[in-house]
Motif scaffolding. Structure first.
Motif, short mmCIF file in Angstrom:
data_model
loop_
_atom_site.label_atom_id
_atom_site.label_comp_id
_atom_site.label_asym_id
_atom_site.label_seq_id
_atom_site.Cartn_x
_atom_site.Cartn_y
_atom_site.Cartn_z
N TYR A 194 29.72 -38.63 6.37
CA TYR A 194 30.77 -38.02 7.20
C TYR A 194 31.04 -36.56 6.84
N ARG A 195 31.24 -36.28 5.56
CA ARG A 195 31.59 -34.92 5.16
C ARG A 195 30.45 -33.95 5.45
N LYS A 196 29.24 -34.35 5.14
CA LYS A 196 28.08 -33.48 5.36
C LYS A 196 27.86 -33.23 6.85
N ILE A 197 28.00 -34.28 7.66
CA ILE A 197 27.80 -34.16 9.11
C ILE A 197 28.83 -33.22 9.72
N ASN A 198 30.07 -33.25 9.19
CA ASN A 198 31.14 -32.40 9.74
C ASN A 198 30.91 -30.92 9.50
N GLU A 199 29.92 -30.60 8.67
CA GLU A 199 29.59 -29.19 8.41
C GLU A 199 28.35 -28.75 9.19
N MET A 200 27.74 -29.67 9.92
CA MET A 200 26.50 -29.37 10.64
C MET A 200 26.77 -28.72 11.99
N GLU A 201 25.83 -27.86 12.40
CA GLU A 201 25.82 -27.35 13.77
C GLU A 201 25.13 -28.37 14.67
N LEU A 202 25.19 -28.13 15.98
CA LEU A 202 24.74 -29.13 16.95
C LEU A 202 23.28 -29.54 16.74
N LYS A 203 22.38 -28.57 16.67
CA LYS A 203 20.95 -28.90 16.56
C LYS A 203 20.63 -29.57 15.24
N GLU A 204 21.29 -29.13 14.18
CA GLU A 204 21.07 -29.76 12.87
C GLU A 204 21.50 -31.22 12.90
N ALA A 205 22.66 -31.50 13.53
CA ALA A 205 23.15 -32.86 13.63
C ALA A 205 22.21 -33.71 14.48
N TRP A 206 21.72 -33.13 15.58
CA TRP A 206 20.80 -33.86 16.45
C TRP A 206 19.52 -34.24 15.71
N HIS A 207 18.91 -33.26 15.05
CA HIS A 207 17.65 -33.53 14.34
C HIS A 207 17.86 -34.54 13.21
N GLY A 208 19.01 -34.46 12.55
CA GLY A 208 19.30 -35.43 11.50
C GLY A 208 19.42 -36.83 12.06
N LEU A 209 20.17 -36.97 13.15
CA LEU A 209 20.37 -38.29 13.78
C LEU A 209 19.04 -38.86 14.27
N TYR A 210 18.31 -38.08 15.04
CA TYR A 210 17.05 -38.57 15.60
C TYR A 210 16.04 -38.89 14.49
N GLY A 211 16.00 -38.06 13.48
CA GLY A 211 15.08 -38.27 12.37
C GLY A 211 15.33 -39.58 11.65
N GLU A 212 16.60 -40.00 11.58
CA GLU A 212 16.93 -41.25 10.89
C GLU A 212 16.74 -42.47 11.78
N ILE A 213 16.90 -42.29 13.09
CA ILE A 213 16.84 -43.43 14.01
C ILE A 213 15.43 -43.75 14.47
N LYS A 214 14.57 -42.76 14.55
CA LYS A 214 13.30 -42.92 15.28
C LYS A 214 12.33 -43.92 14.68
N ASN A 215 12.41 -44.17 13.38
CA ASN A 215 11.45 -45.08 12.75
C ASN A 215 11.99 -46.50 12.65
#
Length: 252
Positions: A194-215
């Protein structure tokens, strides 16, 4: 030209990725299954087989000419001619194709294992037919709505379909979401960040989310998918179709 008789097929239409052309053990009673009275057989190179299996691009003109009106389907008491229908094999794999009159592999099917074994025996001493294609020009581009095969490896039919539904929802999120919403959905997936995500910009958050979900695929993926599509009628309908099919299977 070699031919096989009485070949069972289960047509999957408009599928550009081979993983969506289901193997025999995943066939359902509701699928479009029919009997080919006769089908032309082509032994081809591995790269052409990959091209046919994993694209909806134009087939070589010479191939189409070779199979023209060589295959038939029996419907009721009639033997119906098929314009461009054939069974392709590289000696290790097989796929049945029907262009339904076009010049692209619109419909595709796997084979019944027993008939596939007969096919391999039939073509064992048959030479490979050569057809020209510029593979660099036709190189396949994968993306979130057409995931690379590695992301679907090991998944059963229902899991693949739900994963594609999740990717559709993620693609919509990427297209429409503002920063706060993107952070929200990433936090739903990984609340411990939560804390780390709240510091992310939009594209960073998107790539982080997709990167964790895709596999892979898990119960967590399935529950997250349902949460994302709730309240969206089109996505909900696709979800319900999958659940109805699973319920029918359990009843049987």
């Amino acid at each position: 030209m070699l031919h096989m008789r009485d070949v069972w097929v289960n047509w999957f239409e408009g599928e550009e990725n081979g993983y969506n052309v289901c193997e025999f053990f995943e066939w359902k009673k509701e699928d479009r299954i029919e009997l080919l009275d006769q089908v032309a057989v082509l032994k081809i190179k591995e790269d052409l087989f990959d091209y046919i299996e994993n694209s909806l691009q134009e087939l070589p003109e010479e191939l189409l000419a070779d199979v023209y009106k060589q295959s038939f389907v029996r419907r009721k008491s009639q033997r119906v001619e098929l314009e461009y229908c054939f069974l392709a094999t590289d000696g290790k794999r097989s796929i049945v194709v029907d262009t339904i009159g076009y010049v692209t592999p619109v419909r595709k099917s796997r084979m019944v294992p027993r008939q596939e074994e007969q096919l391999f025996n039939l073509i064992a001493s048959e030479p490979v037919r050569e057809y020209y294609i510029d593979y660099l020009e036709c190189e396949k581009q994968y993306h979130i709505l057409s995931p690379e095969p590695g992301l679907m490896n090991g998944l059963i039919r229902k899991e693949r379909q739900l994963k594609q539904l999740l990717f559709m929802a993620l693609d919509q999120l990427y297209s429409e979401a503002e920063l706060a919403e993107m952070r929200y959905w990433y936090t739903e997936w990984a609340p411990e960040k939560y804390r780390k995500i709240n510091e992310m910009e939009l594209k960073e958050a998107w790539h982080g989310l997709y990167g964790e979900i895709k596999n892979g695929w898990s119960k967590k993926h399935e529950e997250y998918c349902y949460t994302m599509i709730k309240g969206q009628p089109f996505f909900e309908k696709l979800w319900e179709l999958q659940q109805d099919e699973a319920a029918k299977k359990n009843v049987r």
